[in-house]
Design a protein around this motif. Sequence first.
Motif, short mmCIF file in Angstrom:
data_model
loop_
_atom_site.label_atom_id
_atom_site.label_comp_id
_atom_site.label_asym_id
_atom_site.label_seq_id
_atom_site.Cartn_x
_atom_site.Cartn_y
_atom_site.Cartn_z
N THR A 193 -26.84 -9.98 26.48
CA THR A 193 -26.95 -9.16 27.43
C THR A 193 -26.42 -9.63 28.64
O THR A 193 -26.65 -10.75 29.10
CB THR A 193 -28.81 -9.06 27.67
OG1 THR A 193 -29.18 -8.47 26.41
CG2 THR A 193 -29.16 -8.07 28.84
N GLN A 246 -21.19 -6.48 26.26
CA GLN A 246 -22.47 -5.68 26.33
C GLN A 246 -22.44 -4.54 27.39
O GLN A 246 -22.91 -3.24 26.98
CB GLN A 246 -23.82 -6.57 26.62
CG GLN A 246 -24.97 -5.87 26.53
CD GLN A 246 -25.59 -5.26 28.03
OE1 GLN A 246 -25.56 -6.10 28.72
NE2 GLN A 246 -26.00 -4.04 28.18
N ASP A 294 -22.44 -0.50 26.08
CA ASP A 294 -23.50 0.29 26.37
C ASP A 294 -23.26 1.46 27.23
O ASP A 294 -23.78 2.57 27.36
CB ASP A 294 -24.96 -0.72 26.91
CG ASP A 294 -25.42 -1.18 25.55
OD1 ASP A 294 -24.94 -0.96 24.62
OD2 ASP A 294 -26.07 -2.16 25.84
N SER A 308 -23.57 5.31 26.50
CA SER A 308 -24.52 6.09 27.28
C SER A 308 -23.59 7.41 27.65
O SER A 308 -24.09 8.48 27.59
CB SER A 308 -25.08 5.34 28.28
OG SER A 308 -24.17 5.02 29.36
N ASP A 338 -28.02 -3.93 35.12
CA ASP A 338 -28.85 -3.41 33.96
C ASP A 338 -27.93 -2.13 33.41
O ASP A 338 -28.22 -1.14 34.28
CB ASP A 338 -30.20 -3.00 34.46
CG ASP A 338 -31.21 -2.69 33.14
OD1 ASP A 338 -30.76 -2.87 31.97
OD2 ASP A 338 -32.31 -2.09 33.55
N LYS A 348 -27.77 0.30 29.82
CA LYS A 348 -28.48 0.76 28.64
C LYS A 348 -27.91 1.67 27.89
O LYS A 348 -27.24 2.58 28.50
CB LYS A 348 -30.01 1.11 28.89
CG LYS A 348 -30.80 0.21 29.30
CD LYS A 348 -32.35 0.41 29.05
CE LYS A 348 -33.10 -1.20 29.14
NZ LYS A 348 -33.10 -1.47 30.80
N ALA A 349 -27.61 1.81 26.52
CA ALA A 349 -27.28 2.50 25.87
C ALA A 349 -27.44 4.01 25.85
O ALA A 349 -26.81 4.98 25.59
CB ALA A 349 -26.79 2.31 24.35
N ASP A 350 -28.88 4.18 26.24
CA ASP A 350 -29.36 5.73 26.32
C ASP A 350 -29.70 6.12 27.60
O ASP A 350 -30.63 6.83 27.98
CB ASP A 350 -30.50 5.63 25.44
CG ASP A 350 -31.62 4.68 26.00
OD1 ASP A 350 -31.43 4.05 26.98
OD2 ASP A 350 -32.59 4.55 25.41
N ASN A 402 -27.69 4.34 34.62
CA ASN A 402 -26.74 3.43 34.64
C ASN A 402 -25.61 3.51 35.95
O ASN A 402 -25.40 2.53 36.63
CB ASN A 402 -25.76 3.53 33.35
CG ASN A 402 -26.36 2.92 32.25
OD1 ASN A 402 -27.59 2.15 32.14
ND2 ASN A 402 -25.83 3.22 30.98
N ASN A 418 -27.65 2.25 38.76
CA ASN A 418 -27.82 0.85 38.71
C ASN A 418 -26.45 0.26 38.97
O ASN A 418 -26.51 -0.82 39.69
CB ASN A 418 -28.10 0.39 37.24
CG ASN A 418 -29.64 0.71 36.85
OD1 ASN A 418 -30.19 1.30 37.82
ND2 ASN A 418 -29.87 0.47 35.70
#
Length: 673
Positions: free
Chosen positions: A100, A105, A109, A113, A433, A435-437, A442, A445
């Motif tokens: 992470t 990563q 991700d 996403s 941060d 995330k894949a979903d 994102n 972020n």
Amino acid sequence: MKYASFLAALSILVLAQCKKKSTETSDMEEKVVAFDVNDMDSSALPCENFYTYAIGNWQKLNPVPSTESRWMSFNILHEENKKKLQGILDETAKLKDAKTGSFEQLIRDMYLSALDTNGTASKGLAPLAPIQEIIASIRDIQSLNTALGKLGPMGVGGPVAMYVTIDRKNSEAYTVGASQTGLSLPDRDYYLTDDPKMIDIRNAYVEHVNTMFKLSASEVADPGKRILDLETKIAEICWPRQELRIAEKTYNKMLLADWDAGMKNIDARGILKAAGFPEIDSIVVGQPSFYEKMDALLAGVSIEDWKVWLTWKMLNSYAPHINDQFEQEHFAFYSTKLRGVKEMKKRQERILQRIDNTMGEPLGKLFVDKYFPPESKEYVAEMIENLRSAYRESIQNLTWMSPDTKKKALEKLEAFTYKIGYPNKWEDYSKLDIKADAYVQNLININKFGHELMLEKFGKPVDKEEWHMSPQTVNAYYSPVGNEVVFPAGILQPPFFHVSFDDAINYGGIGAVIGHEFTHGFDDQGSKYDGKGNMNNWWTEEDRKQFDSLANVLVEQYSAVEVLPGKFINGRMTLGENIADLGGLTLAYAALQKQLNGKDPGLIDGFTWQQRFFLGWANVWKGNSTEEDINNRLLTDYHSPAEYRVRVPLNNLSQFHEAFGCGKAPENGVKIW
Ligand SMILES: [Zn+2]
């Protein structure tokens, strides 16, 4: 985004509308054609139109593809490169255990996403709820100020732009700057001129805004007209671009308390606080008159209209990423109407482009790990030193400059530093941060993270290792506050450069680009900074006068160029770039002479090395553009159109006239460096 707040201070080689990327140089043994004579148009005469002569046939065979607004060497390089970047995405997507916060990563991700289009569409505007809540909380001027401070870091720009930047009069330290901002069309002229084309664009803009609101199920009445009216008021108080480049005019340092006290409605301290800035004493205001008038405008426009406008800013930033309808509507206006692009790129390519735009450095790290060979670094370093030595001699031999100023110029030249390929040290992204979903989250972020990175710099010494461009970018820059020239891995590729090319082509390509960036240190604005990167006058008054009068000849030459019927180059706005093109070619030619050291390599494809040098320059600027793109760039781009980046400087160079037997250089020819 990481690079955004510093870009304005740099002299870049080419204005990229969407960020362009690079190719790799791993196949060093592969035979690459240095200059293809089939690109030439033998029916044109080199002394009359060198651009057509050198690359006219290429132009005929390479119309602008329906998915582009222009098609140039840069794009071709980019196409090659995209295959490599796509390969990196595909490999990364398969990684099971990426730590992470590691670049792997984040890229994996972000990519997953972006691929999850159904998931993203099903969430709709929901990820934007925190932004909508802030906008909804606005009731009066005070809460408007607070909201502006909170929205900026989330990627929703308001009418006040404040950011951490390098202090141009103390290049070792960061300061906070404020610049004019607020337009959603490319330039103030889009709002203010009566040209029928611009009226047509404004009408289309109103319709576009209306459609975007309708797609978001908003019940706001007449948003298009209200936003055009408001932005027209902002356009009226914006400085024109040719003023924005004047270094001393845009440096107005004042105590924050004084600036704040002079404004009745804008609460600068309150906005900074809401945006998470530390306590600061002073601020560098770019355009003081803009802020005086914006202060009145803040109260002169209804709170309701400001809320509608901020909602528009949110939709314009994020909605195109939510679903196909939004994306197509955004494309139809910003790409087709404004730039003449007929067709959207394939989804896969759009995703790659977005990841490159938003996560350039992590993607670039994975890219150079795989594809950038260290040999290229050494070869380019040697060329840079050859250029520096050519510049040294040129300064020593100048007839218009006094010995005192020459001494200072040479000091500045020796102080130049350079960066090649990619950063020695990579930014820490572990707090980002992804995330894949959660694609839209994102994106929010990434904006917040970029803002945090920027804030962390404040109060620390300036980070000299930092790059302001990603390594895969096909571009280069000079930073006056760093007094450094920077060449990302992306541009160290054919047609600019290849270790197998003959010297004449390499010096006419990347050599002239290096000379171009060096010359930015001595162009009409760069020359106002000293070797340490501080804005500090080191010229005698008489020398500055001489320089200005030479520069004015260039202003006149370029301003006389009619690119489209009735549409001329703005010689004042493009002056720095034009000085850099002319200087870059002069120096690269001299550096090539040094490299050859009296040896004549003989004819290649029937051309002398002198001729190939100029063919090399034309080759890197070959291109075609849509009419919309040309119109747009004449108003927004600090560079002249590619054709004239070739024709006008060459016309000034006696070396060119000799190489092609054109007789003497014209009487209004000018040599500055
Ligand atoms: Zn430039």
